[in-house]
Design a protein around this motif. Structure first.
Motif, mmCIF file in Angstrom:
data_model
loop_
_atom_site.group_PDB
_atom_site.id
_atom_site.type_symbol
_atom_site.label_atom_id
_atom_site.label_comp_id
_atom_site.label_asym_id
_atom_site.label_seq_id
_atom_site.Cartn_x
_atom_site.Cartn_y
_atom_site.Cartn_z
ATOM 1 N N ASN A 80 0.796 -1.226 0.000
ATOM 2 C CA ASN A 80 0.000 0.000 0.000
ATOM 3 C C ASN A 80 0.832 1.281 0.000
ATOM 4 O O ASN A 80 0.288 2.372 0.154
ATOM 5 C CB ASN A 80 -0.961 -0.002 1.199
ATOM 6 C CG ASN A 80 -1.986 -1.118 1.082
ATOM 7 O OD1 ASN A 80 -2.345 -1.521 -0.022
ATOM 8 N ND2 ASN A 80 -2.444 -1.630 2.214
ATOM 9 N N TYR A 83 -0.167 4.504 -1.791
ATOM 10 C CA TYR A 83 -1.132 5.470 -1.252
ATOM 11 C C TYR A 83 -0.411 6.649 -0.603
ATOM 12 O O TYR A 83 -0.968 7.733 -0.491
ATOM 13 C CB TYR A 83 -2.063 4.809 -0.230
ATOM 14 C CG TYR A 83 -2.948 3.749 -0.823
ATOM 15 C CD1 TYR A 83 -3.561 3.931 -2.062
ATOM 16 C CD2 TYR A 83 -3.175 2.549 -0.159
ATOM 17 C CE1 TYR A 83 -4.368 2.957 -2.619
ATOM 18 C CE2 TYR A 83 -3.989 1.572 -0.704
ATOM 19 C CZ TYR A 83 -4.586 1.783 -1.927
ATOM 20 O OH TYR A 83 -5.386 0.815 -2.471
ATOM 21 N N PHE A 84 0.805 6.405 -0.161
ATOM 22 C CA PHE A 84 1.580 7.486 0.446
ATOM 23 C C PHE A 84 1.839 8.579 -0.584
ATOM 24 O O PHE A 84 1.619 9.764 -0.356
ATOM 25 C CB PHE A 84 2.907 6.931 0.987
ATOM 26 C CG PHE A 84 3.682 7.919 1.792
ATOM 27 C CD1 PHE A 84 3.448 8.064 3.150
ATOM 28 C CD2 PHE A 84 4.645 8.728 1.202
ATOM 29 C CE1 PHE A 84 4.145 8.991 3.900
ATOM 30 C CE2 PHE A 84 5.350 9.655 1.939
ATOM 31 C CZ PHE A 84 5.092 9.791 3.291
ATOM 32 N N GLY A 87 -1.283 10.342 -1.407
ATOM 33 C CA GLY A 87 -1.623 11.288 -0.352
ATOM 34 C C GLY A 87 -0.855 12.586 -0.512
ATOM 35 O O GLY A 87 -1.400 13.681 -0.322
ATOM 36 N N VAL A 88 0.426 12.460 -0.902
ATOM 37 C CA VAL A 88 1.247 13.658 -1.107
ATOM 38 C C VAL A 88 0.681 14.504 -2.245
ATOM 39 O O VAL A 88 0.525 15.720 -2.119
ATOM 40 C CB VAL A 88 2.718 13.263 -1.415
ATOM 41 C CG1 VAL A 88 3.541 14.494 -1.769
ATOM 42 C CG2 VAL A 88 3.329 12.535 -0.233
ATOM 43 N N ARG A 103 -9.052 16.072 6.820
ATOM 44 C CA ARG A 103 -8.011 15.265 6.174
ATOM 45 C C ARG A 103 -7.918 13.887 6.814
ATOM 46 O O ARG A 103 -7.658 12.892 6.145
ATOM 47 C CB ARG A 103 -6.661 15.981 6.246
ATOM 48 C CG ARG A 103 -6.545 17.109 5.229
ATOM 49 C CD ARG A 103 -5.299 17.950 5.434
ATOM 50 N NE ARG A 103 -5.287 19.067 4.504
ATOM 51 C CZ ARG A 103 -4.453 19.167 3.446
ATOM 52 N NH1 ARG A 103 -3.532 18.251 3.242
ATOM 53 N NH2 ARG A 103 -4.530 20.191 2.633
ATOM 54 N N ALA A 107 -8.572 10.685 4.266
ATOM 55 C CA ALA A 107 -7.448 9.756 4.073
ATOM 56 C C ALA A 107 -7.919 8.314 3.922
ATOM 57 O O ALA A 107 -7.355 7.552 3.139
ATOM 58 C CB ALA A 107 -6.477 9.867 5.246
ATOM 59 N N ILE A 110 -8.627 7.078 0.141
ATOM 60 C CA ILE A 110 -7.698 7.159 -0.981
ATOM 61 C C ILE A 110 -7.523 5.761 -1.571
ATOM 62 O O ILE A 110 -7.030 4.858 -0.906
ATOM 63 C CB ILE A 110 -6.319 7.699 -0.531
ATOM 64 C CG1 ILE A 110 -6.459 9.116 0.021
ATOM 65 C CG2 ILE A 110 -5.344 7.673 -1.703
ATOM 66 C CD1 ILE A 110 -5.152 9.664 0.592
ATOM 67 N N TYR B 19 -4.270 2.603 7.067
ATOM 68 C CA TYR B 19 -4.795 3.948 7.310
ATOM 69 C C TYR B 19 -3.649 4.942 7.525
ATOM 70 O O TYR B 19 -3.664 6.051 6.991
ATOM 71 C CB TYR B 19 -5.735 3.949 8.521
ATOM 72 C CG TYR B 19 -6.255 5.334 8.836
ATOM 73 C CD1 TYR B 19 -7.176 5.952 7.984
ATOM 74 C CD2 TYR B 19 -5.793 6.053 9.940
ATOM 75 C CE1 TYR B 19 -7.630 7.236 8.229
ATOM 76 C CE2 TYR B 19 -6.243 7.329 10.194
ATOM 77 C CZ TYR B 19 -7.164 7.920 9.343
ATOM 78 O OH TYR B 19 -7.600 9.191 9.588
ATOM 79 N N ILE B 21 -0.640 4.877 6.348
ATOM 80 C CA ILE B 21 0.027 5.184 5.072
ATOM 81 C C ILE B 21 -0.744 6.257 4.306
ATOM 82 O O ILE B 21 -0.166 7.134 3.673
ATOM 83 C CB ILE B 21 0.146 3.904 4.211
ATOM 84 C CG1 ILE B 21 1.067 2.885 4.875
ATOM 85 C CG2 ILE B 21 0.658 4.241 2.811
ATOM 86 C CD1 ILE B 21 0.938 1.491 4.291
ATOM 87 N N ARG B 22 -2.076 6.186 4.389
ATOM 88 C CA ARG B 22 -2.896 7.165 3.674
ATOM 89 C C ARG B 22 -2.989 8.481 4.417
ATOM 90 O O ARG B 22 -3.066 9.558 3.817
ATOM 91 C CB ARG B 22 -4.317 6.613 3.509
ATOM 92 C CG ARG B 22 -4.443 5.494 2.508
ATOM 93 C CD ARG B 22 -5.788 4.822 2.670
ATOM 94 N NE ARG B 22 -6.166 4.037 1.503
ATOM 95 C CZ ARG B 22 -6.888 2.923 1.563
ATOM 96 N NH1 ARG B 22 -7.301 2.476 2.730
ATOM 97 N NH2 ARG B 22 -7.201 2.271 0.464
ATOM 98 N N MET B 23 -3.033 8.395 5.740
ATOM 99 C CA MET B 23 -3.296 9.586 6.543
ATOM 100 C C MET B 23 -2.071 10.491 6.702
ATOM 101 O O MET B 23 -2.178 11.720 6.588
ATOM 102 C CB MET B 23 -3.840 9.136 7.914
ATOM 103 C CG MET B 23 -4.223 10.245 8.848
ATOM 104 S SD MET B 23 -2.822 10.814 9.806
ATOM 105 C CE MET B 23 -2.676 9.496 11.018
ATOM 106 N N PRO B 25 0.668 11.370 4.908
ATOM 107 C CA PRO B 25 1.003 12.416 3.929
ATOM 108 C C PRO B 25 -0.091 13.472 3.800
ATOM 109 O O PRO B 25 0.210 14.647 3.610
ATOM 110 C CB PRO B 25 1.175 11.645 2.613
ATOM 111 C CG PRO B 25 0.418 10.388 2.805
ATOM 112 C CD PRO B 25 0.499 10.059 4.263
#
Lengths: 238, 103
Positions: A80, A83-84, A87-88, A103, A107, A110, B19, B21-23, B25
Motif C-alpha cells: 500500500n 497510497y503514500f 496522499g502527497v 483530512r 485519508a 484514498i 490507514y 500510510i494514507r493519513m 502524507p
C-alpha cells in the motif's frame, strides 16, 4: 463546469462507475475469502476498514495462515506504499475546505481509482466533492464483499474454482498493457515475476520465507533496480 | 490466544497500517517529495507488487493447473487488447470454467 466549484453531487456522479467496478471486484474478494475459510462478517469488516484490493488479498492469505502481526504490517506497508505518494499529490490538490480534521477522514478513502479521478480534475478539490466521490465506491466495495462472502459457501465447486482466478486476471489487466508499452514497466513487471517464481520454486527459499515476505522482497528489489536504471520523469509521477 | 482473537489482531494491524500510510502524507506531509529516486521507487512498486503477487500464484488459484494456464493465457490476451479490468476477469473465469469441463 470546469470553472464552477465541484459539488457533492458531481462527486457522486464521478464515483458511480468506480462503485460498480468495486462491486464486482469485491465480490471476487468475498468468494476468495470464503474459500480460505474466513467468516463472511469478518471479510466484510476487512473490506470496510481497508478498502484496497491487492492489500486485502495478501492480507487474507496471511490471516488464514495465522501469520504474525509484523508480517501483515510489513506486507501492507509495501503493497500500500503507493497510497503514500497519492496522499502527497492529493495534499497539494486539496483546497482550504480540507481542514486538518477533515483530512483525517478523507485519508481513509484514498484508492487508486478515487485518486485517479480526483487528481484528473482541473480545479482544486474540495472536501464535499471528495466525499461524494468516495461514497459509492465504499458502498460498492462493502456490498460486493458481503455478496461474495455469503455466496462463496453455496456456489458450486467448479464455479468457485473459476472465480479463484478473477483477482489475478484483474492484476494482469492492470500491469500488462503498460508493460507492453513501456520498457521500464516491462522490466519491473518481468523481473518481479521472475524473482517471485524463483522464491516459489526454489525449495530452500520457499521453506524459509513466508509467502507475504517473499512477495514484498521481490517487489522491493525489482522496483529498487528499476528506479535506479529508469528514474521517472516529473510527469510520470503524479 | 484464540484463533478468532489472532485473526482480529491481524485485521486491526492491517487496517491500522493501511490507514496510517494514507493519513500521514495527507495530514502532515504537505510538500512534494524531492528525491527523484524515492519518487521513482514509489512509482514502480505497484507494478512490481501486483506482478509478484500474480506470478506464479495465478497458476494455483483454481485448483486445476491446466485450467489455470488456460485462464492465464486468456487474461493476457484480453489485457493485450486493453479490455477493461472487469471484462478481463470475467473472460478469464469463463475460460477456467470451460477448461475444467473439457480437460
Amino acid at each position: 463546469m470546469e470553472q464552477s466549484p465541484l459539488k457533492f453531487k458531481h462527486g457522486i456522479k464521478d464515483g458511480l462507475p468506480i462503485g460498480l467496478g468495486y462491486l464486482s471486484v469485491a465480490f471476487a474478494f468475498g468468494v476468495q475469502a470464503s474459500i480460505l475459510g474466513l467468516p463472511a462478517l469478518f471479510s466484510t469488516l476487512i473490506s470496510m476498514t481497508n478498502l484496497t484490493s491487492a492489500g486485502q488479498l495478501a492480507g487474507i492469505t496471511i490471516i488464514a495462515a495465522l501469520g504474525s502481526v509484523a508480517e501483515i504490517m510489513l506486507v501492507q506497508l509495501v503493497i500500500n506504499s503507493r497510497y503514500f505518494l497519492m496522499g502527497v499529490s492529493l495534499s497539494q490538490k486539496a483546497d482550504a475546505t480540507f481542514t486538518t480534521g477533515k483530512r483525517f477522514i478523507a485519508a481513509a478513502f484514498i484508492t487508486d481509482e478515487i485518486f485517479a479521478v480526483a487528481i484528473s480534475k482541473r480545479q482544486a478539490i474540495n472536501f464535499k466533492y471528495f466525499i461524494g466521490l468516495a461514497v459509492l465506491p465504499y458502498i460498492g466495495w462493502t456490498i460486493g464483499t458481503v455478496l461474495g462472502a455469503f455466496s462463496g459457501d453455496i456456489l458450486p465447486a467448479n464455479l468457485q474454482a473459476a472465480l479463484g482466478i478473477a483477482l489475478y486476471a484483474m492484476f494482469i489487466a492492470i500491469i500488462f498493457p503498460p508493460a507492453v508499452k513501456a520498457l521500464n514497466i516491462c522490466f519491473t513487471v518481468f523481473s518481479a515475476a521472475l524473482l517471485s517464481c524463483a522464491c516459489y520454486y526454489i525449495p530452500f527459499i520457499r521453506n524459509n520465507l513466508s509467502e507475504g515476505f517473499a512477495i514484498i522482497i521481490c517487489a522491493l528489489v525489482s522496483a529498487a533496480v528499476a528506479a535506479a536504471i529508469f528514474p521517472v520523469k516529473e510527469k510520470d509521477n503524479e | 490466544m484464540s484463533k478468532l482473537a489472532h485473526m482480529f489482531l491481524l485485521l486491526f494491524a492491517m487496517a491500522g497500517i493501511t490507514y496510517l500510510i494514507r493519513m500521514l502524507p495527507l495530514v502532515f506531509f504537505r510538500k512534494k517529495i524531492k528525491s527523484r529516486y524515492i519518487r521513482s521507487l514509489l512509482f514502480y512498486i505497484p507494478y512490481a507488487v501486483l506482478s509478484a503477487m500474480t506470478f506464479p500464484f495465478i497458476l494455483y488459484s483454481t485448483g486445476n493447473f491446466s485450467a489455470a494456464i488456460v485462464g492465464t493465457a486468456v487474461a493476457l490476451i484480453a489485457a493485450a487488447f486493453r479490455l477493461s479490468l472487469i471484462i478481463v476477469a470475467v473472460l478469464s473465469c469463463a475460460a477456467v470454467f470451460v477448461a475444467v469441463l473439457i480437460l
